[in-house]
Design a protein around this motif. Structure first.
Motif, mmCIF file in Angstrom:
data_model
loop_
_atom_site.group_PDB
_atom_site.id
_atom_site.type_symbol
_atom_site.label_atom_id
_atom_site.label_comp_id
_atom_site.label_asym_id
_atom_site.label_seq_id
_atom_site.Cartn_x
_atom_site.Cartn_y
_atom_site.Cartn_z
ATOM 1 N N LEU A 188 -0.080 -18.022 -7.715
ATOM 2 C CA LEU A 188 -1.364 -17.356 -7.924
ATOM 3 C C LEU A 188 -1.422 -15.922 -7.410
ATOM 4 O O LEU A 188 -2.105 -15.090 -8.006
ATOM 5 C CB LEU A 188 -2.486 -18.181 -7.274
ATOM 6 N N LEU A 189 -0.745 -15.629 -6.316
ATOM 7 C CA LEU A 189 -0.809 -14.263 -5.788
ATOM 8 C C LEU A 189 -0.272 -13.251 -6.791
ATOM 9 O O LEU A 189 -0.736 -12.107 -6.834
ATOM 10 C CB LEU A 189 -0.042 -14.153 -4.472
ATOM 11 N N SER A 190 0.696 -13.654 -7.592
ATOM 12 C CA SER A 190 1.230 -12.751 -8.618
ATOM 13 C C SER A 190 0.148 -12.361 -9.618
ATOM 14 O O SER A 190 0.078 -11.206 -10.063
ATOM 15 C CB SER A 190 2.404 -13.409 -9.345
ATOM 16 N N ASN A 191 -0.698 -13.322 -9.981
ATOM 17 C CA ASN A 191 -1.786 -13.021 -10.911
ATOM 18 C C ASN A 191 -2.807 -12.074 -10.290
ATOM 19 O O ASN A 191 -3.330 -11.174 -10.962
ATOM 20 C CB ASN A 191 -2.477 -14.319 -11.342
ATOM 21 N N LEU A 192 -3.105 -12.253 -9.008
ATOM 22 C CA LEU A 192 -4.039 -11.358 -8.335
ATOM 23 C C LEU A 192 -3.435 -9.970 -8.170
ATOM 24 O O LEU A 192 -4.142 -8.961 -8.257
ATOM 25 C CB LEU A 192 -4.423 -11.941 -6.976
ATOM 26 N N ALA A 193 -2.123 -9.919 -7.950
ATOM 27 C CA ALA A 193 -1.462 -8.628 -7.781
ATOM 28 C C ALA A 193 -1.510 -7.811 -9.067
ATOM 29 O O ALA A 193 -1.765 -6.600 -9.037
ATOM 30 C CB ALA A 193 -0.016 -8.848 -7.339
ATOM 31 N N ARG A 194 -1.266 -8.449 -10.213
ATOM 32 C CA ARG A 194 -1.283 -7.675 -11.457
ATOM 33 C C ARG A 194 -2.690 -7.205 -11.813
ATOM 34 O O ARG A 194 -2.850 -6.286 -12.613
ATOM 35 C CB ARG A 194 -0.695 -8.498 -12.602
ATOM 36 N N LEU A 195 -3.701 -7.823 -11.208
ATOM 37 C CA LEU A 195 -5.074 -7.344 -11.384
ATOM 38 C C LEU A 195 -5.394 -6.168 -10.469
ATOM 39 O O LEU A 195 -6.498 -5.627 -10.522
ATOM 40 C CB LEU A 195 -6.065 -8.482 -11.123
ATOM 41 N N GLY A 196 -4.424 -5.775 -9.633
ATOM 42 C CA GLY A 196 -4.602 -4.591 -8.810
ATOM 43 C C GLY A 196 -5.122 -4.836 -7.418
ATOM 44 O O GLY A 196 -5.397 -3.875 -6.687
ATOM 45 N N PHE A 197 -5.247 -6.075 -6.997
ATOM 46 C CA PHE A 197 -5.775 -6.373 -5.666
ATOM 47 C C PHE A 197 -4.676 -6.220 -4.611
ATOM 48 O O PHE A 197 -3.625 -6.866 -4.691
ATOM 49 C CB PHE A 197 -6.353 -7.786 -5.611
ATOM 50 N N GLY A 198 -4.924 -5.381 -3.601
ATOM 51 C CA GLY A 198 -4.021 -5.243 -2.469
ATOM 52 C C GLY A 198 -2.666 -4.660 -2.802
ATOM 53 O O GLY A 198 -1.702 -4.905 -2.072
ATOM 54 N N ILE A 199 -2.558 -3.876 -3.872
ATOM 55 C CA ILE A 199 -1.268 -3.379 -4.341
ATOM 56 C C ILE A 199 -1.187 -1.862 -4.179
ATOM 57 O O ILE A 199 -2.138 -1.139 -4.492
ATOM 58 C CB ILE A 199 -1.046 -3.761 -5.816
#
Length: 351
Positions: free
Chosen positions: A69-80
């Motif tokens: 799941l973190l990969s999906n949140l990362a591609r949405l720009g969260f915390g990156i």
């Protein structure tokens, strides 16, 4: 002794094994089960997100940590940050908690409809009564479908808003999180992907050939608008005469059409996962996503099988299966094998 034991076993009530099929004619309790399932999904998403946050190693590439799941949140720009480096895991923690809170609300709603609400919505009070349905009433089913489409459209537009106005999303082509200021709205470009045309040339990957976020966000803009427009149309009208004649209106029939839609989404996800590095950046998912794609493909086949089974279960409840139905069974099996063959061929070309 054996005979007695067998007699007791056959006298038992095994109806609970039918699951939600027991509620097929109770719109209120079926709604409760529906909401409770949503709560379980939210609970899974929230709990797994928090679990992955606790085990996340910032120094190790995200694609090597087996994350779901973190990969999906990362591609949405969260915390990156630049280059797809995770700079802050606190947004992931907040999102996980929000999902757990939502799961509690949905779980409470499901329990209310199961234990305290009216078994049939026609016996309830207030606006809930207008959502009661009979499987043989196409107009009422169309109204309920319309509300579902509006929610799907709003979700697509929420994604567009995140990409355009609320922090942007990660763009692997530049290695940065950026706002998509000018999404593509040209219908020839967007709908060309459906026919395999990308950048003026035919591409066998179809929609998965998209290589820029402007087209991705523009496609979601079109999807959101069409879902909302279609929802409004379904709410204010009833199915056309040929639709009523071509489709089967009973519980198994409606479920079969839903499963067909989910199977299509799983198949679409399968080849996006396998081939598209714009939507599934290498920084978060790795370069070899074959196993991930096969999971999506397995789900596709499972849902497609469910669609076929429920479709003919629906037909058998209304009339004896005809030669045309038997031919349809054959064609459905052939289609399943064709999907399998196409998927294996496409995956074999994965670099």
């Amino acid at each position: 002794m054996t005979t007695t034991g067998m007699r007791i076993s056959t006298d038992r009530d095994w109806s609970w094994l039918s699951g939600n099929a027991r509620l097929i004619d109770m719109s209120g309790q079926l709604l409760g089960a529906h909401i409770a399932h949503a709560g379980l999904i939210m609970f899974w998403a929230g709990s797994v997100t928090l679990l992955e946050v606790t085990k996340f190693v910032p120094e190790q590439p995200m694609s090597e940590q087996g994350l779901l799941l973190l990969s999906n949140l990362a591609r949405l720009g969260f915390g990156i940050g630049s280059g797809g480096i995770v700079t802050d895991t606190y947004p992931y923690f907040v999102i996980g908690i929000l999902h757990l809170v939502a799961s509690a609300v949905l779980g409470a709603g499901g329990l209310f409809h199961v234990f305290r609400g009216a078994a049939n919505l026609k016996n309830s009070e207030g606006n809930a009564r207008k959502f009661h349905y009979e499987w043989s009433d196409p107009k009422q089913l169309s109204l309920i479908l319309g509300h579902h489409l509006i929610f799907l459209g709003l979700a697509a537009l929420l994604f567009v808003a995140k990409a355009m106005f609320f922090g942007g999303i990660y763009d692997p082509s530049v290695g940065e999180v950026r706002a998509i200021a000018n999404p593509t709205i040209d219908p020839f470009t967007i709908f060309g992907y459906l026919f395999g045309f990308a950048d003026g040339r035919w591409n066998p990957l179809g929609m998965a050939a998209v290589d820029n976020l402007e087209d991705v966000i523009g496609g979601h803009l079109w999807i959101g608008a069409m879902c909302i427009a279609g929802g409004a149309w379904h709410i204010t009208t009833e199915p056309l005469r040929w639709i009523k004649g071509a489709f089967t209106f009973n519980g198994h029939g409606i479920l079969s059409y839903s499963l067909a839609g989910v199977a299509l989404m799983a198949f679409t996800s399968c080849y996006f996962v396998a081939f598209n590095d714009t939507v599934f950046p290498v920084e978060f998912y790795g370069s070899d996503r074959t196993q991930f794609a096969f999971v999506q493909f397995g789900l596709c086949i499972t849902f497609l099988g469910g669609h076929i089974w429920h479709s003919f279960k629906a037909r058998s409840q209304t009339a004896k299966l005809s030669d045309r139905d038997n031919f349809s069974i054959f064609m459905a099996g052939f289609l399943g094998l064709a999907i399998l063959a196409i998927s294996l061929v496409l995956l074999s070309f994965r670099p």
